[in-house]
Write a protein that holds these residues in place. Structure first.
Motif, short mmCIF file in Angstrom:
data_model
loop_
_atom_site.label_atom_id
_atom_site.label_comp_id
_atom_site.label_asym_id
_atom_site.label_seq_id
_atom_site.Cartn_x
_atom_site.Cartn_y
_atom_site.Cartn_z
N UNK A 47 85.48 11.36 21.56
CA UNK A 47 84.63 12.36 20.96
C UNK A 47 85.45 13.18 20.13
N UNK A 48 85.93 12.95 18.88
CA UNK A 48 86.43 13.91 17.64
C UNK A 48 86.11 15.09 17.66
N UNK A 49 86.79 16.07 17.74
CA UNK A 49 86.56 17.40 17.05
C UNK A 49 87.00 17.50 15.60
N UNK A 50 86.40 18.30 14.80
CA UNK A 50 86.52 18.31 13.33
C UNK A 50 88.16 18.23 13.00
N UNK A 51 88.90 18.98 13.89
CA UNK A 51 90.27 19.05 13.69
C UNK A 51 91.02 17.64 14.00
N UNK A 94 88.86 4.15 4.47
CA UNK A 94 87.89 5.43 3.91
C UNK A 94 86.82 5.60 4.82
N UNK A 95 86.53 5.08 5.76
CA UNK A 95 85.61 5.68 6.85
C UNK A 95 86.47 6.86 7.62
N UNK A 96 87.73 6.43 7.93
CA UNK A 96 88.45 7.39 8.54
C UNK A 96 88.69 8.76 8.05
N UNK A 97 88.72 8.67 6.40
CA UNK A 97 89.33 9.63 5.43
C UNK A 97 87.91 10.26 5.35
N UNK A 98 86.88 9.90 5.07
CA UNK A 98 85.64 10.74 4.93
C UNK A 98 85.39 11.83 5.93
N UNK A 99 86.12 11.54 6.90
CA UNK A 99 85.83 12.89 7.98
C UNK A 99 86.89 13.62 7.96
N UNK A 100 87.96 13.66 7.01
CA UNK A 100 89.13 14.72 6.91
C UNK A 100 88.97 15.63 5.64
N UNK A 101 89.72 16.56 5.75
CA UNK A 101 89.72 17.61 4.84
C UNK A 101 90.08 17.18 3.40
N UNK A 102 91.02 16.14 3.55
CA UNK A 102 91.48 15.66 2.09
C UNK A 102 90.64 14.61 1.66
N UNK A 103 89.40 14.27 1.85
CA UNK A 103 88.70 12.99 1.63
C UNK A 103 88.33 13.15 0.30
N UNK A 154 93.50 12.53 13.25
CA UNK A 154 93.52 10.98 13.54
C UNK A 154 93.21 10.17 12.40
N UNK A 155 92.26 10.91 11.38
CA UNK A 155 91.77 10.16 10.25
C UNK A 155 92.92 9.73 9.33
#
Length: 432
Positions: free
Chosen positions: A396-400, A423-432, A405-406
């Motif tokens: 269960x990943x937190x936003x941070x 892209x699935x991982x990056x969608x959830x990062x701040x630099x998406x 991890x993304x």
């Protein structure tokens, strides 16, 4: 009667290899017979079980109801036992349960600094099938050893199959099923019983895992259905290895060797000892006691075919040889067994000291008697609660955490040319 070897012999390595060699695989003919039986059960279900039971067990019935043992019948079998038998079964069951309760694993999690939660969820299997030998081989202890750990693990439903050739039921086996609170009992056996448990029929539900010993047809069937259903192991002939310093009564050691040899002609019984005179004493005890045994023919063949009294340089060398053999049962029949324990690398069960006979482990000590054979204790363990539980990873990943991890995941995914992963991982990062 039983071969005598010495580790000092220049041919010892090859002699030991020859002694240990055993082909536990079925031949092509058995494989094909089992394959046809499994296919028949898959195609015709209950009707196949009825016809195959008539063919192999001489038990003619018209419906599966006649191949079903009611709970009232299980209780009646228990009630029919003597008080000594009832107490022995109940005490053994209590000890087995107490031991296996210490093996229970529970769900666990931990939280990282950024709030990400990781862990493991422990879940019991829903339904387990218990194969119990019948006919000449009737083992109530097998019922207890296979069913109690499953119950302790939290398995909801236990389905037992046991062949009853000519309709003959063994009260001890049925009483053990009563004590272990088995849910359903069907009087079928062989490869057809394994197929029924693996794939289900109109009367027998499909299980998640099949456990329990059987003959070569049962073992072959377990091999063939594995993957559609879980299995415990493919068990080979029984084995005992005794390391003795010469301080134990030689009659005790002889009888310990007999205890596994009496299972069948392919069982293996080996003594490792640095005392030449004591080996001669054990040999004399074998000659003296063997004629008194009811299974003298089976024991004689087992000792002749796969038994050995081996003279070693010292106890340390005996341990080295034992680790090479990786026995199912290992008796450390020495004055200070604790001093040897750390050096034992491979053994299914270790019996410490001259008063710890292997037979105690078979019935009532508490640890499971379903053990790895044929050297597989190098990588396998006794049957236990863990065999009836499965593990699921928790993430269960937190936003941070998703941000950190993304980016790591995307970098690795790019290296594997898996764009959607990245892209699935990056969608959830701040630099998406």
């Amino acid at each position: 009667m039983i071969r005598k070897l010495s580790s000092k012999s220049k041919n010892f390595d090859s002699e030991l290899s020859s002694l240990l060699s055993f082909d536990n695989d079925s031949n092509d003919e058995i494989y094909e017979v089992v394959k046809k039986i499994i296919s028949d059960v898959q195609t015709r279900g209950d009707q196949a079980l009825i016809s195959l039971t008539a063919k192999f067990d001489s038990l003619d019935v018209s419906s599966m109801a006649e191949l079903t043992i009611s709970k009232d019948r299980l209780k009646k079998s228990f009630d029919n036992l003597s008080n000594d038998q009832k107490n022995a079964l109940k005490t053994a069951a209590d000890r087995i349960k107490s031991y296996h309760q210490k093996q229970i694993s529970k769900t666990w999690t931990y939280t990282e600094n950024d709030g990400t939660v990781l862990g493991q969820k422990i879940t019991p299997l829903d339904r387990v099938g218990l194969y119990v030998p019948g006919g000449k081989a009737a083992y109530p202890s097998s019922v207890l050893m296979n069913s109690i750990p499953a119950r302790v693990a939290g398995v909801e439903e236990l389905i037992m199959v046991v062949p009853t050739p000519n309709g003959i039921c063994n009260d001890l086996v049925l009483a053990a099923a009563y004590i272990a609170e088995v849910d359903s009992v069907f009087t079928i056996g062989g490869a057809q019983a394994i197929a029924a448990l693996a794939y289900g029929t109109g009367s027998i539900p499909k299980v998640d895992k099949i456990v329990g010993p059987g003959n070569i047809y049962v073992a072959t069937a377990k091999r063939q259905v594995f993957g559609s259903v879980g299995i415990d192991m493919i068990a080979g002939p029984s084995e005992i290895l005794v390391i003795c310093d010469g301080s134990t009564d030689p009659d005790w050691i002889a009888m310990d060797l007999f205890s596994q040899a009496e299972h069948d002609e392919d069982a293996q019984s080996i003594l490792l000892c640095p005392d030449k005179d004591f080996i001669s004493q054990v040999e004399n005890s074998i000659k003296k006691l063997l004629p008194t045994m009811k299974r003298v023919n089976i024991i004689s063949k087992a000792l002749k075919n796969r038994g050995a009294l081996i003279l070693t340089k010292d106890i340390n060398e005996a341990i080295e040889i034992s680790n090479r053999i990786a026995p199912e049962h290992l008796e450390l029949s020495v004055e200070e067994p604790e001093s040897l324990l750390d050096d034992i690398k491979h053994a299914g069960a270790i019996f410490m000291g001259k008063f710890s006979s292997e037979a105690l482990g078979d019935y009532c000590a508490g640890p499971n008697h379903v053990l790895p054979t044929a050297g597989t204790s190098r990588f396998s363990s006794p049957l236990g609660v863990y065999d009836f539980q499965k593990k699921s990873s928790i993430i269960m990943a937190s936003p941070e955490g998703a941000n950190t991890l993304g980016q790591i995941a995307a970098t690795i995914a790019d290296g594997e040319s898996l764009e959607a992963h990245a892209r699935s991982a990056l969608f959830r990062t701040k630099n998406k």
